[in-house]
Scaffold this active site. Structure first.
Site, mmCIF file in Angstrom:
data_model
loop_
_atom_site.group_PDB
_atom_site.id
_atom_site.type_symbol
_atom_site.label_atom_id
_atom_site.label_comp_id
_atom_site.label_asym_id
_atom_site.label_seq_id
_atom_site.Cartn_x
_atom_site.Cartn_y
_atom_site.Cartn_z
ATOM 1 C CD GLU A 1 -3.056 25.367 -51.535
ATOM 2 O OE1 GLU A 1 -1.884 24.977 -51.686
ATOM 3 O OE2 GLU A 1 -3.347 26.507 -51.110
ATOM 4 C CG HIS B 1 -2.596 26.059 -55.101
ATOM 5 N ND1 HIS B 1 -3.527 27.019 -54.842
ATOM 6 C CD2 HIS B 1 -1.461 26.501 -54.487
ATOM 7 C CE1 HIS B 1 -3.013 27.979 -54.120
ATOM 8 N NE2 HIS B 1 -1.772 27.688 -53.882
HETATM 9 O O1 TA6 Z 1 -0.693 27.455 -51.090
HETATM 10 C C1 TA6 Z 1 -0.505 28.691 -50.465
HETATM 11 C C2 TA6 Z 1 0.595 29.439 -51.183
HETATM 12 O O2 TA6 Z 1 1.819 28.772 -51.094
HETATM 13 C C3 TA6 Z 1 0.646 30.850 -50.605
HETATM 14 O O3 TA6 Z 1 1.838 31.056 -49.859
HETATM 15 C C4 TA6 Z 1 0.549 31.746 -51.833
HETATM 16 O O4 TA6 Z 1 1.824 32.035 -52.342
HETATM 17 C C5 TA6 Z 1 -0.273 30.864 -52.771
HETATM 18 O O5 TA6 Z 1 0.275 29.569 -52.588
HETATM 19 C C6 TA6 Z 1 -0.322 31.296 -54.205
HETATM 20 O O6 TA6 Z 1 0.901 31.077 -54.843
HETATM 21 P P1 TA6 Z 1 1.067 31.642 -56.347
HETATM 22 O O7 TA6 Z 1 2.471 31.323 -56.739
HETATM 23 O O8 TA6 Z 1 0.059 30.905 -57.215
HETATM 24 O O9 TA6 Z 1 0.762 33.096 -56.273
#
Ligand code: TA6
Length: 313
Positions: free
Chosen positions: A284, A180
């Site tokens: 990601e 991510h």
């Molecule tokens: O990858 C995007 C996502 O799924 C968004 O919806 C947002 O929630 C982000 O990840 C961050 O997630 P986190 O749990 O690290 O706050």
């Protein structure tokens, strides 16, 4: 293992060194002739990557928490808090758990301690560091499958990160996963993301599974949260403000998730500065939604990304 033992067993003079960092987290710092990178043993979380003659490539919120697992006797403290930035490792599910929203977002391996398996210098002068973790009584409570996971970092001028998952149990399992990555940009409003033209995506802002199709490059004018699916190709982040292009190649990944929270969501996140949305973009490397991966007992799957920077002009 304490810092001195780690350095004596895995340290490389002038190239690889362990230290205690924010929140008491153990940090491995790597340096080659062309770049530096840092990774926490907590979550196998890449904290930074920077070419020697350049700006940081990865973004980290100034409001991020650095809270690893507590060591209280109850055992409930075996998971820490997410770090906001760098490259969180998401497994065994990506995003919200499909049936139990009380479970940690993006799975639990980013919230647990990993071990050092190896730190080596290759003949070409690149550095590799392999971290590993596996299922345990705490993870089995949340996800009833035995697994082994390893994260391999390879630093030359570029940074390569690969996640290998092996089914160590007696029954098949299905996983979703992501590296991510949070990339640092001059101003998201001056950024163009190339490589996704024609790909199908789900727009998570509308809570629907409807597939949309990307027309041309991606530009950013509002909150953007899109898993692009059945998309194995590389992307490039063209940053007109800093006159640089970030190359993101990948392997073993059929999803690319693109996210910027924009103004309102940035304000709602306590570990994200209100004004920080302009300086980051998540691209990601993932296997999400219908790109989930199933593994038979004993089988393994590797997903990798490779990041490099080119300067315009
Ligand atoms: O990858 C995007 C996502 O799924 C968004 O919806 C947002 O929630 C982000 O990840 C961050 O997630 P986190 O749990 O690290 O706050």
């Amino acid at each position: 293992m304490n810092i001195d033992t780690l350095n004596s067993e895995f340290g490389i003079e002038g190239a690889a060194r362990f230290s205690e960092d924010r929140g008491g987290l153990t940090l491995l710092s790597l340096r080659t002739g062309g770049a530096t990178a840092e990774v926490y043993l907590y979550g196998a979380h890449v904290r930074s990557y920077q070419p020697v003659a350049g700006r940081p490539v990865l973004w980290m919120s100034r409001a991020s928490r650095f809270v690893g697992p507590s060591c209280d006797a109850s055992g409930d403290g075996s998971f820490g808090k997410p770090i906001r930035g760098g490259i969180p490792v998401c497994f065994p599910w990506f995003g919200v758990h499909p049936t139990d929203r009380n479970l940690p977002n993006h799975g639990f391996v980013r919230l647990k301690m990993w071990n050092v398996a190896s730190v080596e210098r290759t003949e070409s002068g690149a550095l590799t560091a392999k971290l590993s973790t596996a299922s345990d009584s705490e993870t089995l409570r949340l996800w009833p499958h035995e697994f082994e996971a390893s994260l391999l970092l390879t630093l030359s001028n570029d940074l390569a990160v690969s996640l290998e998952i092996r089914n160590a149990g007696a029954s098949p399992f299905t996983m979703t996963e992501a590296l991510h990555a949070y990339f640092a940009v001059s101003d998201i409003r001056m950024v163009t993301l190339h490589g996704l033209d024609g790909a199908e995506y789900v727009d998570k802002l509308f809570e629907s599974d409807r597939r949309l199709r990307q027309r041309g490059a991606v530009r950013f004018t509002a909150e953007t949260d899109r898993p692009y699916l059945d998309m194995p190709d590389a992307c490039t982040i063209e940053d007109a403000g800093w006159g640089r292009t970030i190359r993101i190649e990948k392997s073993g990944s059929r999803s690319t998730v693109v996210w910027n929270p924009w103004i309102a969501k940035a304000r709602r996140m306590e570990d994200f500065g209100d004004d920080e949305w302009t300086g980051m973009l998540c691209v990601e490397t993932a296997n999400a939604l219908t790109d989930a991966v199933s593994l038979d007992p004993g089988a393994a799957h590797t997903m990798g990304m490779k990041v490099g920077v080119d300067h315009d002009g």
